[in-house]
Scaffold this active site. Structure first.
Site, PDB file in Angstrom:
ATOM      1  N   HIS A  12      -4.974   0.856  10.738  1.00 23.99           N
ATOM      2  CA  HIS A  12      -6.133   0.165  10.916  1.00 23.99           C
ATOM      3  C   HIS A  12      -6.739   0.633  12.373  1.00 23.99           C
ATOM      4  CE1 HIS A  12      -4.078  -2.838   7.664  1.00 23.99           C
ATOM      5  NE2 HIS A  12      -4.244  -1.712   7.340  1.00 23.99           N
TER       6      HIS A  12
ATOM      7  N   HIS B 258      -0.575   5.586   7.559  1.00 27.06           N
ATOM      8  CA  HIS B 258      -1.723   4.709   7.435  1.00 27.06           C
ATOM      9  C   HIS B 258      -2.017   3.607   8.344  1.00 27.06           C
ATOM     10  CE1 HIS B 258      -4.717   2.170   5.595  1.00 27.06           C
ATOM     11  NE2 HIS B 258      -3.705   1.242   5.263  1.00 27.06           N
TER      12      HIS B 258
ATOM     13  N   GLU C  30       0.867  -1.251   0.050  1.00 29.08           N
ATOM     14  CA  GLU C  30       0.060  -0.086  -0.073  1.00 29.08           C
ATOM     15  C   GLU C  30       0.762   1.327  -0.060  1.00 29.08           C
ATOM     16  OE1 GLU C  30      -4.213  -0.218   1.596  1.00 29.08           O
ATOM     17  OE2 GLU C  30      -3.068  -1.011   3.259  1.00 29.08           O
TER      18      GLU C  30
ATOM     19  N   HIS D  21     -11.533  -0.768   6.392  1.00 32.62           N
ATOM     20  CA  HIS D  21     -10.340  -0.970   6.205  1.00 32.62           C
ATOM     21  C   HIS D  21      -9.374  -0.287   7.398  1.00 32.62           C
ATOM     22  CE1 HIS D  21      -6.446  -0.262   3.137  1.00 32.62           C
ATOM     23  NE2 HIS D  21      -6.143  -0.855   4.428  1.00 32.62           N
TER      24      HIS D  21
HETATM   25 ZN   LIG Z   1      -4.190  -0.841   5.108  1.00 29.22          ZN
END
Ligand SMILES: [Zn+2]
Length: 269
Positions: free
Chosen positions: A129, A127, A108, A198
């Site tokens: 979760h 980024h 990602e 996500h």
């Molecule tokens: Zn992710």
């Protein structure tokens, strides 16, 4: 013989120019050494986000290169809590790594490359979760600033729907530049964009700021869910003026929690 001297000179000159051009082309693909403090701060950011429960085995944090804005720094594919200076790689804004030397890259990474490409003012990206924010990405309840520490949410928190950019059968991951660009567009001028089912992406003007924001986004989500459970009516969120003013104040003291979190993240266990 005399005539051949200028010819030979021209030949040598042309050769020298070609060699120089080749060297310049190679140099442009070579690593541009970042300041060692930038690497140290990025390692600390990885450890802090792990220590504070924003990331676990997954998630990543990057920073724009300090001398070349067309590059950014990000760890090789690994758990953020284990990242050291040797794991930091340099990337271009298409997500290509310089000198990967066989190391695996985060699938990602295009979240980072496309945000840096689309938003020249952004210097750092997380980024994650981050668990408490997930419900806000899958319901119609918007994430809003419940207290002053998360006032940066006052700019609005859009929700990225991957089905709009990638269809109904993705594996939910931002695997290519097209999906990364769609996330960057949805982010707009906000500090945080949620990704339905996500996680989220948090951006900032510095590593310290993006870490601060990622941590307080998670805390805000917990507190907001709690307030929604407790309250019988409207929850009183910060208004636009309060959010803007509190953000200006918080930006002056980012170093204080950073030093604490850093010490906690590196303490012997
Ligand atoms: Zn992710």
């Amino acid at each position: 013989m005399r005539k051949s001297v200028p010819l030979l000179g021209a030949f040598l000159l042309a050769g020298a120019v070609a060699a120089l051009e080749a060297a310049e082309a190679a140099a442009s693909r070579a690593k541009a050494t970042p300041h060692p403090d930038v690497i140290d701060d990025l390692v600390a950011a990885n450890r802090i986000l792990s220590d504070q429960g924003v990331v676990d085995g997954f998630g990543h944090v990057s920073v724009r290169h300090d001398t070349d804005p067309t590059r950014f720094l990000l760890a090789r594919s690994m758990a953020p809590g284990l990242v050291s200076a040797n794991d930091i790689l340099e990337f271009d804004l298409d997500g290509n790594a310089f000198e990967p030397r066989g190391r695996t890259l985060y699938v990602e990474r295009f979240i980072h490359s496309e945000i840096y490409k689309a938003h020249p003012d952004i210097k750092a990206v997380v980024h994650s979760h981050s668990p408490s924010i997930i419900p806000f990405g899958v319901t119609d309840v918007p994430l809003r600033p419940i207290y002053h520490m998360s006032s940066f949410l006052g700019a609005g928190v859009p929700v990225f729907e991957i089905r709009e950019a990638g269809g109904a059968a993705t594996d939910m991951l931002i695997r290519d530049p097209v999906l990364g660009a769609a996330v960057a567009r949805k982010l707009g001028g906000s500090a945080v964009v949620l990704m339905r089912g996500h996680g989220n992406v948090v951006v900032g003007q510095s590593i310290e700021q993006v870490v601060f924001r990622a941590i307080y986004t998670e805390i805000n989500a917990k507190l907001q869910a709690e307030a929604l459970r407790l309250g019988r009516g409207e929850v009183a969120f910060l208004n636009a003026e309060e959010a803007a003013n509190a953000t200006a104040t918080n930006n002056l003291v980012l170093g204080r929690p950073w030093e604490l979190w850093k010490q906690q993240a590196f303490r012997p266990r």
